[in-house]
Design a protein around this motif. Structure first.
Motif, PDB file in Angstrom:
ATOM      1  N   PHE A   1      -0.255  14.382   8.522  1.00  0.00           N
ATOM      2  CA  PHE A   1      -1.357  13.830   7.721  1.00  0.00           C
ATOM      3  C   PHE A   1      -0.859  12.582   7.011  1.00  0.00           C
ATOM      4  N   LEU A   2      -1.781  11.716   6.595  1.00  0.00           N
ATOM      5  CA  LEU A   2      -1.407  10.455   5.938  1.00  0.00           C
ATOM      6  C   LEU A   2      -2.520  10.018   4.995  1.00  0.00           C
ATOM      7  N   PHE A   3      -2.147   9.806   3.732  1.00  0.00           N
ATOM      8  CA  PHE A   3      -3.090   9.283   2.738  1.00  0.00           C
ATOM      9  C   PHE A   3      -2.566   7.948   2.183  1.00  0.00           C
ATOM     10  N   TYR A   4      -3.470   7.178   1.608  1.00  0.00           N
ATOM     11  CA  TYR A   4      -3.104   5.911   0.965  1.00  0.00           C
ATOM     12  C   TYR A   4      -3.562   5.951  -0.496  1.00  0.00           C
ATOM     13  N   PRO A   5      -2.944   6.738  -1.325  1.00  0.00           N
ATOM     14  CA  PRO A   5      -3.406   6.824  -2.721  1.00  0.00           C
ATOM     15  C   PRO A   5      -2.757   5.744  -3.594  1.00  0.00           C
ATOM     16  N   VAL A   6      -3.117   5.733  -4.857  1.00  0.00           N
ATOM     17  CA  VAL A   6      -2.429   4.869  -5.809  1.00  0.00           C
ATOM     18  C   VAL A   6      -1.350   5.710  -6.502  1.00  0.00           C
ATOM     19  N   GLU A   7      -0.525   5.069  -7.341  1.00  0.00           N
ATOM     20  CA  GLU A   7       0.535   5.816  -8.008  1.00  0.00           C
ATOM     21  C   GLU A   7      -0.075   6.850  -8.963  1.00  0.00           C
TER      22      GLU A   7
ATOM     23  N   MET B   1       0.834  -1.204   0.000  1.00  0.00           N
ATOM     24  CA  MET B   1       0.000   0.000   0.000  1.00  0.00           C
ATOM     25  C   MET B   1       0.873   1.260   0.000  1.00  0.00           C
ATOM     26  N   LEU B   2       0.636   2.136  -0.961  1.00  0.00           N
ATOM     27  CA  LEU B   2       1.433   3.363  -1.024  1.00  0.00           C
ATOM     28  C   LEU B   2       0.982   4.347   0.046  1.00  0.00           C
ATOM     29  N   ARG B   3       1.942   5.155   0.480  1.00  0.00           N
ATOM     30  CA  ARG B   3       1.613   6.152   1.498  1.00  0.00           C
ATOM     31  C   ARG B   3       2.089   7.526   1.039  1.00  0.00           C
ATOM     32  N   LEU B   4       1.259   8.490   1.270  1.00  0.00           N
ATOM     33  CA  LEU B   4       1.620   9.884   1.008  1.00  0.00           C
ATOM     34  C   LEU B   4       1.360  10.620   2.323  1.00  0.00           C
ATOM     35  N   TYR B   5       2.430  11.053   2.936  1.00  0.00           N
ATOM     36  CA  TYR B   5       2.276  11.606   4.278  1.00  0.00           C
ATOM     37  C   TYR B   5       3.145  12.836   4.429  1.00  0.00           C
TER      38      TYR B   5
ATOM     39  N   GLN C   1       6.262   3.378  -3.992  1.00  0.00           N
ATOM     40  CA  GLN C   1       6.916   4.493  -3.291  1.00  0.00           C
ATOM     41  C   GLN C   1       6.047   5.031  -2.158  1.00  0.00           C
ATOM     42  N   SER C   2       6.699   5.495  -1.111  1.00  0.00           N
ATOM     43  CA  SER C   2       6.020   6.305  -0.112  1.00  0.00           C
ATOM     44  C   SER C   2       6.691   7.668  -0.121  1.00  0.00           C
ATOM     45  N   LEU C   3       5.917   8.688   0.054  1.00  0.00           N
ATOM     46  CA  LEU C   3       6.454  10.044  -0.098  1.00  0.00           C
ATOM     47  C   LEU C   3       6.167  10.882   1.136  1.00  0.00           C
ATOM     48  N   ASP C   4       7.188  11.606   1.568  1.00  0.00           N
ATOM     49  CA  ASP C   4       7.079  12.480   2.740  1.00  0.00           C
ATOM     50  C   ASP C   4       7.083  13.929   2.227  1.00  0.00           C
TER      51      ASP C   4
END
Lengths: 286, 80
Positions: free
Chosen positions: B41-47, B1-5, B72-75
């Motif tokens: 904050f933290l989201f679980y989007p797709v690429e 699961m990708l993370r965007l946080y 990828q996970s992105l900070d």
């Protein structure tokens, strides 16, 4: 400029601020994030927990009429009170609460336009003080089943009844099973009900969480989507709360006479065995 | 699961009670969160291509465009 069909169902943050001490007005917070209320709420507001109080603890359903009466009475709300609902996520769950109040026939129910976000971003006061609640007697009406669609009606309506899937394009297409701020979970299959049109709930809202004007809403749902007063409509999402937002838009703000919210939504439909599902090619789902 | 946080801050101080909105490639709303006391904050989007919009309490709006690759996970920090 056209007015909403029922303009009285919306109140502004200013209106709520001016009625904080009004005993005939009951302010109620309904949130997806059920910890938000404890961290700070509008002065005098009580909380309704969508999972622990609105829904049955074991069976998947919301509480029955007697349960609704006990719940509202315990919150100090009488059936003649004016109830103003607000919540996070641009009023998703507050709209769910609104629909639930309407289901049991509460007449004087409102949504605070913009919800908790607008209140907070305007820098208005929140308190952690518990409100003083005096239990009340509440008498509910018979359930208004004209606002609720259950599974069999949805299945019978596939390809016939206009359906609006209000989830995000990623959920509609089958790429995601849940909104992007929630872990992926729930239904066994991703996708959408065949023939449903994807109109994300957010199309109806401005950036500050308030509803778009009647003309703008009519252009989207009447013009673009082609909904009209001559045909019933079913709205759905994942668990029935975002679709309550769109139900509110169609039934209350645009005044369409027959709009049902399918609260079983995708977590039910997407787990049914043998039912038709559409999905975008190449989206195998999570 | 990708993370965007990430974190919303103002002059290096975390901002609690900011709102972060996630918009898809064509600008459509996907999700929105309120930041906690650490501004996170933290989201679980797709690429794909995403836009984060931060709203500060009392006014202020900041956009950040990001690209999330597979796996990828992105900070991302957002200054409001």
């Amino acid at each position: 400029m056209t007015d909403y069909a029922k303009p009285e169902v919306l109140v502004s943050t200013d209106w709520v601020a001016e009625h904080l001490g009004d005993r005939s007005v009951r302010v109620v917070e309904v949130d997806e994030d059920t910890t938000a209320y404890q961290k700070g709420h509008i002065l005098g507001a009580v909380s309704l927990h969508w999972r622990e109080e609105i829904q049955e603890p074991v069976r998947r359903d919301f509480v029955d009429r007697a349960g609704f009466e006990r719940l509202l009475g315990s919150k100090g709300i009488a059936d003649g009170d004016t109830v103003v609902l607000y919540g996070g996520n641009n009023n998703w769950f507050a709209a769910y609460g609104y629909w639930f109040f309407r289901y049991y026939g509460h007449r004087e129910v409102r949504l605070m336009n913009g919800g908790r976000k607008k209140w907070e971003l305007e820098g208005r006061e929140l308190t952690t003080d518990a409100p003083k609640v005096t239990p009340a007697t509440y008498r509910a009406k018979d359930p208004d089943t004209s606002v609720r669609a259950l599974r069999d009606e949805v299945l019978a309506g596939v390809g016939k009844t206009p359906m609006v899937d209000v989830r995000s394009p990623e959920e509609f297409s089958g790429k995601l099973a849940a909104p992007a701020h929630l872990p992926q979970e729930q239904a066994q299959r991703n996708g959408h009900i065949p023939g449903a049109k994807n109109v994300p709930w957010s199309r109806a809202a401005n950036e500050d969480g308030t509803f778009k004007s009647a003309d703008e809403l009519q252009a989207i749902y009447g013009g673009e989507v082609g909904l009209s007063a001559t045909k019933p409509v079913i709205t759905y999402c994942r668990i029935g709360e975002r679709s309550s937002h769109t139900w509110f838009v169609l039934h209350e703000l645009l005044g369409l006479p027959s709009v049902k919210n399918y609260d079983g939504s995708w977590t039910e439909y997407g787990s049914l065995v043998g039912v038709p599902i559409e999905r975008e090619k190449g989206d195998a789902g999570s | 699961m990708l993370r965007l946080y990430g974190r919303v801050h103002h002059r290096d101080e975390p901002v609690e009670g900011a709102y972060v909105r996630l918009l898809g490639p064509s600008g459509e709303f996907t999700a929105e969160l309120r930041t906690d006391e650490t501004g996170k904050f933290l989201f679980y989007p797709v690429e794909g291509e995403w836009t984060l919009v931060g709203f500060a309490p009392g006014g202020g709006r900041t956009e950040r465009r990001v690209r999330l690759a597979a796996g990828q996970s992105l900070d991302v920090d957002i200054e409001v």
